[in-house]
Write a protein that holds these residues in place. Structure first.
Motif, PDB file in Angstrom:
ATOM      1  N   ALA A 137      -1.124  -7.146   2.666  1.00 25.04           N
ATOM      2  CA  ALA A 137      -0.460  -6.016   2.001  1.00 25.04           C
ATOM      3  C   ALA A 137       0.332  -5.220   3.033  1.00 25.04           C
ATOM      4  N   GLN A 138       1.559  -4.860   2.683  1.00 26.90           N
ATOM      5  CA  GLN A 138       2.435  -4.119   3.593  1.00 26.90           C
ATOM      6  C   GLN A 138       2.440  -2.641   3.217  1.00 26.90           C
ATOM      7  N   PRO A 139       2.050  -1.740   4.127  1.00 28.37           N
ATOM      8  CA  PRO A 139       2.111  -0.304   3.807  1.00 28.37           C
ATOM      9  C   PRO A 139       3.539   0.216   3.881  1.00 28.37           C
ATOM     10  N   THR A 140       3.863   1.179   3.028  1.00 27.78           N
ATOM     11  CA  THR A 140       5.160   1.845   3.117  1.00 27.78           C
ATOM     12  C   THR A 140       5.145   2.727   4.361  1.00 27.78           C
ATOM     13  N   GLU A 141       6.282   3.313   4.715  1.00 30.60           N
ATOM     14  CA  GLU A 141       6.345   4.144   5.923  1.00 30.60           C
ATOM     15  C   GLU A 141       5.346   5.296   5.859  1.00 30.60           C
ATOM     16  N   THR A 142       5.304   5.989   4.728  1.00 28.27           N
ATOM     17  CA  THR A 142       4.411   7.133   4.590  1.00 28.27           C
ATOM     18  C   THR A 142       2.947   6.686   4.603  1.00 28.27           C
ATOM     19  N   ALA A 143       2.638   5.634   3.869  1.00 26.92           N
ATOM     20  CA  ALA A 143       1.267   5.122   3.847  1.00 26.92           C
ATOM     21  C   ALA A 143       0.859   4.639   5.233  1.00 26.92           C
ATOM     22  N   ASN A 144       1.777   4.025   5.965  1.00 31.61           N
ATOM     23  CA  ASN A 144       1.498   3.552   7.316  1.00 31.61           C
ATOM     24  C   ASN A 144       1.158   4.732   8.236  1.00 31.61           C
ATOM     25  N   ALA A 145       1.909   5.828   8.109  1.00 32.52           N
ATOM     26  CA  ALA A 145       1.641   7.015   8.918  1.00 32.52           C
ATOM     27  C   ALA A 145       0.254   7.573   8.623  1.00 32.52           C
ATOM     28  N   LEU A 146      -0.148   7.571   7.351  1.00 29.02           N
ATOM     29  CA  LEU A 146      -1.474   8.071   6.983  1.00 29.02           C
ATOM     30  C   LEU A 146      -2.574   7.136   7.488  1.00 29.02           C
ATOM     31  N   LEU A 147      -2.331   5.827   7.418  1.00 26.25           N
ATOM     32  CA  LEU A 147      -3.319   4.864   7.918  1.00 26.25           C
ATOM     33  C   LEU A 147      -3.457   4.984   9.438  1.00 26.25           C
ATOM     34  N   LEU A 162      -7.236   3.193  -3.041  1.00 24.26           N
ATOM     35  CA  LEU A 162      -7.892   3.197  -1.734  1.00 24.26           C
ATOM     36  C   LEU A 162      -8.330   4.588  -1.300  1.00 24.26           C
ATOM     37  N   GLY A 163      -7.708   5.621  -1.835  1.00 24.37           N
ATOM     38  CA  GLY A 163      -8.068   6.968  -1.419  1.00 24.37           C
ATOM     39  C   GLY A 163      -7.129   8.007  -1.991  1.00 24.37           C
ATOM     40  N   THR A 164      -7.209   9.231  -1.418  1.00 19.94           N
ATOM     41  CA  THR A 164      -6.379  10.339  -1.872  1.00 19.94           C
ATOM     42  C   THR A 164      -5.787  11.078  -0.683  1.00 19.94           C
ATOM     43  N   TYR A 165      -4.683  11.788  -0.955  1.00 26.35           N
ATOM     44  CA  TYR A 165      -4.022  12.599   0.064  1.00 26.35           C
ATOM     45  C   TYR A 165      -3.551  13.880  -0.588  1.00 26.35           C
ATOM     46  N   ILE A 181       0.899  -1.156   0.000  1.00 30.21           N
ATOM     47  CA  ILE A 181       0.000   0.000   0.000  1.00 30.21           C
ATOM     48  C   ILE A 181       0.929   1.195   0.000  1.00 30.21           C
ATOM     49  N   ARG A 182       0.844   2.017  -1.032  1.00 30.67           N
ATOM     50  CA  ARG A 182       1.778   3.135  -1.165  1.00 30.67           C
ATOM     51  C   ARG A 182       1.130   4.319  -1.860  1.00 30.67           C
ATOM     52  N   LEU A 183       1.892   5.401  -1.989  1.00 32.75           N
ATOM     53  CA  LEU A 183       1.383   6.610  -2.607  1.00 32.75           C
ATOM     54  C   LEU A 183       1.787   6.669  -4.075  1.00 32.75           C
ATOM     55  N   LYS A 184       0.872   7.174  -4.896  1.00 36.27           N
ATOM     56  CA  LYS A 184       1.138   7.387  -6.311  1.00 36.27           C
ATOM     57  C   LYS A 184       0.960   8.874  -6.571  1.00 36.27           C
ATOM     58  N   ARG A 185       2.021   9.555  -6.985  1.00 36.85           N
ATOM     59  CA  ARG A 185       1.952  11.000  -7.183  1.00 36.85           C
ATOM     60  C   ARG A 185       1.275  11.321  -8.501  1.00 36.85           C
ATOM     61  N   ILE A 186       0.298  12.231  -8.439  1.00 34.78           N
ATOM     62  CA  ILE A 186      -0.389  12.647  -9.657  1.00 34.78           C
ATOM     63  C   ILE A 186      -0.462  14.160  -9.774  1.00 34.78           C
ATOM     64  N   GLY A 187       0.145  14.902  -8.845  1.00 32.33           N
ATOM     65  CA  GLY A 187       0.058  16.359  -8.858  1.00 32.33           C
ATOM     66  C   GLY A 187       0.994  17.008  -9.856  1.00 32.33           C
ATOM     67  N   ALA A 188       0.775  18.307 -10.068  1.00 32.06           N
ATOM     68  CA  ALA A 188       1.624  19.086 -10.965  1.00 32.06           C
ATOM     69  C   ALA A 188       2.949  19.412 -10.274  1.00 32.06           C
ATOM     70  N   ILE A 189       3.843  20.040 -11.009  1.00 32.04           N
ATOM     71  CA  ILE A 189       5.133  20.429 -10.448  1.00 32.04           C
ATOM     72  C   ILE A 189       4.898  21.380  -9.277  1.00 32.04           C
ATOM     73  N   LYS A 190       5.513  21.091  -8.147  1.00 31.96           N
ATOM     74  CA  LYS A 190       5.418  21.856  -6.905  1.00 31.96           C
ATOM     75  C   LYS A 190       4.005  21.931  -6.329  1.00 31.96           C
ATOM     76  N   ARG A 191       3.099  21.074  -6.788  1.00 32.56           N
ATOM     77  CA  ARG A 191       1.740  20.976  -6.255  1.00 32.56           C
ATOM     78  C   ARG A 191       1.410  19.499  -6.077  1.00 32.56           C
ATOM     79  N   PRO A 192       2.046  18.825  -5.105  1.00 38.57           N
ATOM     80  CA  PRO A 192       1.843  17.384  -4.982  1.00 38.57           C
ATOM     81  C   PRO A 192       0.410  17.009  -4.603  1.00 38.57           C
ATOM     82  N   PHE A 193      -0.052  15.928  -5.159  1.00 43.34           N
ATOM     83  CA  PHE A 193      -1.332  15.312  -4.842  1.00 43.34           C
ATOM     84  C   PHE A 193      -1.112  13.824  -5.034  1.00 43.34           C
TER      85      PHE A 193
END
Length: 101
Positions: free
Chosen positions: A64-74, A37-40, A5-17
């Motif tokens: 499923a193993q969450p990454t460190e960042t995903a784990n913090a969000l969960l 699973l969701g958005t951040y 379980i991890r994050l997928k970046r879809i934001g513009a330059i200097k505007r992460p989403f």
């Protein structure tokens, strides 16, 4: 197939989403994934986090193993238990040196 379980970046330059996704650990960061699973959104104050709790619990339940960042969000959403603080360890006394005669 190791699943993360991890994050997928879809934001513009200097505007992460980010999308929180379940993906094969061998897939590229922004590549193929199994399920969203969701958005951040860290750019708004306070940061916006939306997670489908039922699906996240399902994926955690099947290994499923969450990454460190995903784990913090969960943890922030209360989907993963916070680890208990470790008890303070007592310092180990060094063995006394044998007196040589």
């Amino acid at each position: 197939m190791p699943v993360k379980i991890r994050l997928k970046r879809i934001g513009a330059i200097k505007r992460p989403f980010y999308r929180i996704v379940v993906a094969d650990s061998r897939a590229p960061r922004d590549g193929k994934f199994i399920e969203t699973l969701g958005t951040y959104n860290p750019c708004v104050e306070p940061s916006e986090l939306k997670i489908d709790a039922e699906r996240a619990k399902h994926w955690l339940g099947v290994g499923a193993q969450p990454t460190e960042t995903a784990n913090a969000l969960l943890k922030r959403e209360g989907l993963v238990e916070r680890s208990k603080p470790r008890a303070a360890r007592k310092p180990v006394a060094a063995a006394p040196a044998e007196a040589s005669a």
